[in-house]
Design an enzyme around this catalytic site. Structure first.
Site, PDB file in Angstrom:
ATOM      1  N   ASP A 118       0.831  -1.197   0.000  1.00 30.94           N
ATOM      2  CA  ASP A 118       0.000   0.000   0.000  1.00 30.94           C
ATOM      3  C   ASP A 118       0.867   1.249   0.000  1.00 30.94           C
ATOM      4  O   ASP A 118       2.060   1.197   0.332  1.00 30.94           O
ATOM      5  CB  ASP A 118      -0.955   0.015   1.192  1.00 30.94           C
ATOM      6  CG  ASP A 118      -0.240   0.000   2.542  1.00 30.94           C
ATOM      7  OD1 ASP A 118       0.782  -0.700   2.670  1.00 30.94           O
ATOM      8  OD2 ASP A 118      -0.696   0.696   3.464  1.00 30.94           O
ATOM      9  N   GLU A 181       0.025  -1.114   5.783  1.00 28.23           N
ATOM     10  CA  GLU A 181       1.076  -0.555   6.623  1.00 28.23           C
ATOM     11  C   GLU A 181       0.921   0.953   6.817  1.00 28.23           C
ATOM     12  O   GLU A 181       1.151   1.474   7.911  1.00 28.23           O
ATOM     13  CB  GLU A 181       2.445  -0.859   5.999  1.00 28.23           C
ATOM     14  CG  GLU A 181       3.632  -0.557   6.909  1.00 28.23           C
ATOM     15  CD  GLU A 181       4.125   0.871   6.809  1.00 28.23           C
ATOM     16  OE1 GLU A 181       4.902   1.300   7.695  1.00 28.23           O
ATOM     17  OE2 GLU A 181       3.743   1.581   5.857  1.00 28.23           O
TER      18      GLU A 181
END
Length: 487
Positions: A118, A181
């Protein structure tokens, strides 16, 4: 193809280095255009984990990553994490975590690499010189969201696995790749706990591939500060009031809050909370020596940040206060009026936000009590009738590893082999919760071996990774896996 390189090197009079090294590095050099194209394809996927409208793209990014690992010959499990409550009454599926494995030879060590797919939000109008989701090569750099944090670093690792598999993996490799994350890794700690006796049971070493170097010189990260994040809430009237009708007649919540925030840290950065420095790990002579040899340029830092004067004048002092001493930063105020223009409101409730980056051997629960006791005493002295509440919403612990563990020694040898220089042993001023979580839950050696540059702007505009770091970093990961077999 790699076998042909080996044969040609064996018959070459110019051959001096170990054949596996030369053949491996040549293979990587010859495939760098493929590696850049794959990064371009991955950057184009807008896997912003903070934007619910892009959750499908994030899910697609995890599937693309899985497909490439399968293409490389890995075994893959997609571990589901369930749902995320994004807002009251609204839930989104969390992206699965990739658990992958290459090799299962009990005679070889097993190293598990962690990374994430991400990215942070990015818009061209925020000040990007390029389209953030279009990889652009300029002046030896590869610009685009995720190039450094963390798609580029994960891809460098996967390309290293691809190249080294041609001559045989020297170690067993496991991959632990998530997709949340950037927004707190929801569900990850529970998954680590659930998998500790299965997926992680035979893991000897854990390497995080999500960190930058301190300078152009390669660095190996062995420690990071923790983070205690606080909210101070001050409540006054039942509703917001007009300053024309009530200014000068009420105890204002905003004034109380600013008073409290001003008592947290002095102008030189010293934290004013009693006892806060008592548990800080003492500085010894051996550690002092480490700072002297680090490559770090204050002038370059000033030019990059626009900061004219830092709190400390020497490289050693600045790095120590950035890495191994606690710091307190005030982040903002919620409530009242903060938009453009003018509005004469007296807010009824305001919330101040600040954090303390704590270091070994500071304990978040002790820090929480020290902060609460101090602010409550100071607010009592002010004798305001308003209500004040302190709440610690994050209590991430610091992390510090032993630099003489085998994987650190192997990483140093790999840096020397690829770059022909000794690595800088560095720490991170920020917080890396997953490193501490891996260490505590699994009891494994953890190391941060990233390939990001010091000016990559991973969370800002114009994020990039240099082409040099991207390709040579691939060689670094491959060499590390080879060097690990000698320990």
């Amino acid at each position: 193809m790699l076998l042909l390189y080996i044969l040609s090197l064996l018959t070459s009079q110019a051959y001096l280095s170990p054949v596996t090294k030369d053949a491996l590095f040549q293979y990587i050099d010859d495939h760098q255009n493929d590696y850049i194209q794959r990064l371009k394809d991955w950057v184009a996927i807008e896997s912003d984990s903070s934007d619910p409208s892009k959750r499908n793209q994030l899910q697609h990014m995890m599937q693309v990553t899985k497909d490439y690992i399968l293409q490389l010959g890995g075994n893959v499990e997609m571990a589901e994490l369930g749902e995320q409550e994004y807002s009251p009454g609204r839930k989104l599926h969390l992206p699965p975590v990739i658990l992958a494995e290459f090799g299962n030879d009990t005679n070889k060590p097993t190293v598990c690499f962690y990374g994430h797919m991400d990215v942070q939000p990015a818009k061209k109008e925020d000040g990007w010189i390029t389209e953030p989701y279009t990889l652009t090569e300029k002046d030896g750099n590869l610009y685009g969201r995720g190039t450094s944090d963390d798609k580029g670093q994960v891809l460098a690792l996967l390309h290293a696995v691809e190249s080294i598999k041609k001559i045989g993996l020297p170690v067993n490799v496991k991959l632990f790749i998530e997709g949340m994350e950037e927004v707190g890794s929801q569900g990850l700690e529970q998954l680590v706990e659930e998998k500790k006796n299965t997926f992680f049971s035979n893991v000897n070493y854990i390497v995080v591939t999500d960190t930058p170097w301190l300078s152009v010189k390669p660095g190996i990260t062995y420690g990071a500060r923790g983070n205690c994040y606080f909210l101070i809430e001050v409540k006054g009237a039942r509703r917001d009031l007009h300053s024309g009708g009530f200014g000068g007649t009420v105890y204002e919540a905003m004034s109380d809050l600013i008073y409290l925030l001003d008592l947290l840290v002095d102008v030189k950065g010293k934290i004013l909370i009693p006892g806060i420095y008592e548990d800080v790990l003492p500085l010894n002579e051996q550690e002092k020596e480490l700072y002297k040899g680090l490559e770090f340029n204050l002038d370059e830092l000033q030019a990059d940040t626009g900061v004219q004067t830092f709190l400390h004048n020497t490289k050693e002092e600045l790095l120590m206060h950035r890495w191994r001493f606690p710091s307190l930063s005030i982040h903002g105020i919620e409530g009242g009026f903060s938009g453009s223009g003018t509005k004469t409101v007296i807010p009824a409730k305001v919330i101040g936000k600040f954090s303390i980056r704590q270091v070994p051997n500071m304990n978040p629960s002790v820090v929480e009590k020290q902060v609460s006791d101090y602010l409550e005493n100071k607010f009592s002295e002010r004798k305001s009738p308003n209500k004040m509440k302190v709440n610690m919403v994050i209590g991430a612990q610091p992390w510090l590893a032993n630099m003489n563990e085998p994987q650190y020694l192997a990483a140093r040898k790999a840096v020397k082999r690829v770059f022909n220089i000794d690595a800088d042993m560095i720490r991170a001023g920020g917080t890396i919760p997953i490193a501490k979580n891996f260490e505590e839950v699994l009891g494994k050696s953890v190391m941060l071996l990233g390939i990001g540059g010091p000016d990559d702007a991973p969370h800002g505009q114009n994020e990039k990774i240099s082409k040099f770091n991207y390709i040579e970093g691939t060689k670094l990961y491959a060499s590390f896996m080879q060097e690990l077999t000698s320990f």
